[in-house]
Structure formats: C-alpha cells, structure tokens
Motif scaffolding. Structure first.
Motif, short mmCIF file in Angstrom:
data_model
loop_
_atom_site.label_atom_id
_atom_site.label_comp_id
_atom_site.label_asym_id
_atom_site.label_seq_id
_atom_site.Cartn_x
_atom_site.Cartn_y
_atom_site.Cartn_z
N ASP A 24 0.85 -1.20 0.00
CA ASP A 24 0.00 0.00 0.00
C ASP A 24 0.88 1.24 0.00
O ASP A 24 2.07 1.17 0.32
N PRO A 25 0.32 2.39 -0.38
CA PRO A 25 1.14 3.60 -0.47
C PRO A 25 1.80 3.97 0.87
O PRO A 25 2.87 4.57 0.88
N GLU A 26 1.19 3.59 1.98
CA GLU A 26 1.80 3.91 3.31
C GLU A 26 2.92 2.94 3.66
O GLU A 26 3.58 3.11 4.68
N LYS A 27 3.11 1.88 2.84
CA LYS A 27 4.12 0.85 3.12
C LYS A 27 4.00 0.31 4.56
O LYS A 27 4.94 0.29 5.34
N THR A 28 2.80 -0.11 4.86
CA THR A 28 2.49 -0.68 6.18
C THR A 28 3.42 -1.87 6.46
O THR A 28 3.67 -2.68 5.56
N PRO A 29 3.92 -2.03 7.69
CA PRO A 29 4.74 -3.21 8.00
C PRO A 29 3.97 -4.50 7.68
O PRO A 29 2.77 -4.60 7.96
N TYR A 30 4.66 -5.50 7.08
CA TYR A 30 3.96 -6.71 6.62
C TYR A 30 3.27 -7.44 7.77
O TYR A 30 2.20 -8.03 7.60
N ILE A 31 3.87 -7.39 8.96
CA ILE A 31 3.34 -8.14 10.10
C ILE A 31 1.91 -7.73 10.45
O ILE A 31 1.16 -8.51 11.05
N ASN A 32 1.51 -6.51 10.04
CA ASN A 32 0.11 -6.10 10.26
C ASN A 32 -0.86 -7.12 9.63
O ASN A 32 -1.96 -7.31 10.14
N HIS A 33 -0.43 -7.73 8.51
CA HIS A 33 -1.33 -8.66 7.80
C HIS A 33 -1.59 -9.95 8.60
O HIS A 33 -2.75 -10.24 8.92
#
Ligand code: G4P
Length: 177
Positions: A24-33
């Motif tokens: 996503d454009p915010e480059k959310t940390p993958y671990i959020n998923h």
C-alpha cells in the motif's frame, strides 16, 4: 500455556517479516497482515482453536520469507506445520499456475486451513477496498476480486460470519457468487 504459544508465534513471525512491507502507499509493515488475519478469526469468526490462530500468525512465513516447514515443525509442532504447509503457495511455479491451483485445491483443504484462507482473503479484499497497492490498476483489483470469489467458492460451508462478510464485499462490486 496458550498465551505463551501465541506470543511465540507473533514474535517468530515479526522477526521473519521484519524487512517486509505491504504494497500500500503507506508501506504498512507486513506483520500487520498476519496479525490482522488472526484478529479476524478471534474477533469476527469466533474461532478459539489455538492451532488455527497460531497458523494464521505464521501463514505467510514459508511462502514469503526464508522459513522452512521443517523449522515451523521444530518450533511449533506437526499440526501447525501441516496447516502452514497447506497455506503456502509454491513460489517456484508461475503466478498464473499458483492462482489456478488455489482455486483447484481450496475444496480439499483441511477445515483449519480453510478458516485461515477465508480470513486471509477477507483481509486482503478489505485492504483492496481501502486502497490500491502501488502500481495496481483498477482492472487488476477487479481481476483479484473475481479470482478470490472463485477460491472462496471452494471454501464455503466453513464459517458463516466470514462468508457473509465476503459476500457483502462481492455484492458491493457486483461480482456474482
Ligand atoms: N490487498 C493487498 N494485498 C497486498 C498488499 N501488500 C501485499 N499484498 C499481497 O499481495 C498478494 C496479492 O497480489 P497478487 O498479485 O495476486 O500476488 P503476488 O504478487 O504475490 O504474486 C497477496 O498475497 P498472497 O499471499 O499472494 O495472497 P493471495 O493472492 O493468496 O490472496 C497479498 O497479501 C496490500 O497492500 N494490499
């Protein structure tokens, strides 16, 4: 102790995914998923089976990091390793083949793997509703929804709440189910 087992998985997964970001454009940390997938299972789907929640936290470690199934087996045991294995696409295959196999294999997945798969798709489709991953066209988003609907067709009869939420998402986009 269940809390200990859950934190062990969260810690293991966070370390494995530490350098990855969502697209996503915010480059959310993958671990959020994986944490979000586990949260859908406990909060929305009413799941209390700890092996399912542990597998949800770990579900992308083998597919997307250097983790092996043997490592998961050693750390977390046979049952969780078996579920994670079912949830791991073979990244050596071409993408179109991986996508086709998800549709083909969904109906014969174990009930526990089906639960994690439903939560995984629900999380990703909600994410797609929220914002387009970088570089994705609207057509690619639409194609993902249509493909996901086919995978979910093979997972039905597993969890009423998640299936109802997924059906709402498909209805909102006029995708026939
Ligand atoms: N919606 C969304 N997805 C993101 C984002 N960042 C990473 N992804 C991942 O992208 C994958 C979907 O993209 P695709 O084009 O279909 O697959 P690919 O690039 O991994 O081959 C999903 O992983 P996957 O394990 O391949 O899941 P699935 O394809 O089995 O559902 C999803 O978890 C994001 O910000 N939003």
């Amino acid at each position: 102790m269940e809390i200990k087992a859950l934190i062990h998985c969260a810690d293991f997964s966070a370390k494995k995914h530490k350098d990855q970001r969502r697209r996503d454009p915010e480059k959310t940390p993958y671990i959020n998923h994986p944490i979000g997938v586990a949260h859908i299972l406990t909060e929305e789907a009413g799941i209390t089976d700890i092996n399912v929640i542990q597998a949800a936290l770990l579900h992308d470690t083998v597919e997307d990091t250097n983790t092996t199934i043997e490592e998961i087996k050693e750390e977390f045991g046979e049952e969780i390793a078996g579920i994670v294995d079912e949830l791991s696409d073979d990244k050596n295959l071409p993408k179109a083949e991986r996508k086709r196999l998800q549709i083909v294999h969904a109906p014969s997945a174990s009930p526990k793997a089906k639960l994690v798969k439903l939560a995984d798709k629900l999380y990703n489709l909600r994410d797609l509703q929220r914002t387009k991953p970088e570089g994705w066209t609207s057509e690619r988003v639409e194609e993902y929804f249509i493909w996901a609907a086919k995978v979910i067709d093979g997972l039905r009869g597993t969890n009423k709440q998640m299936e109802a939420s997924l059906d709402e998402l498909f209805k909102a986009r006029n995708i026939s189910i």
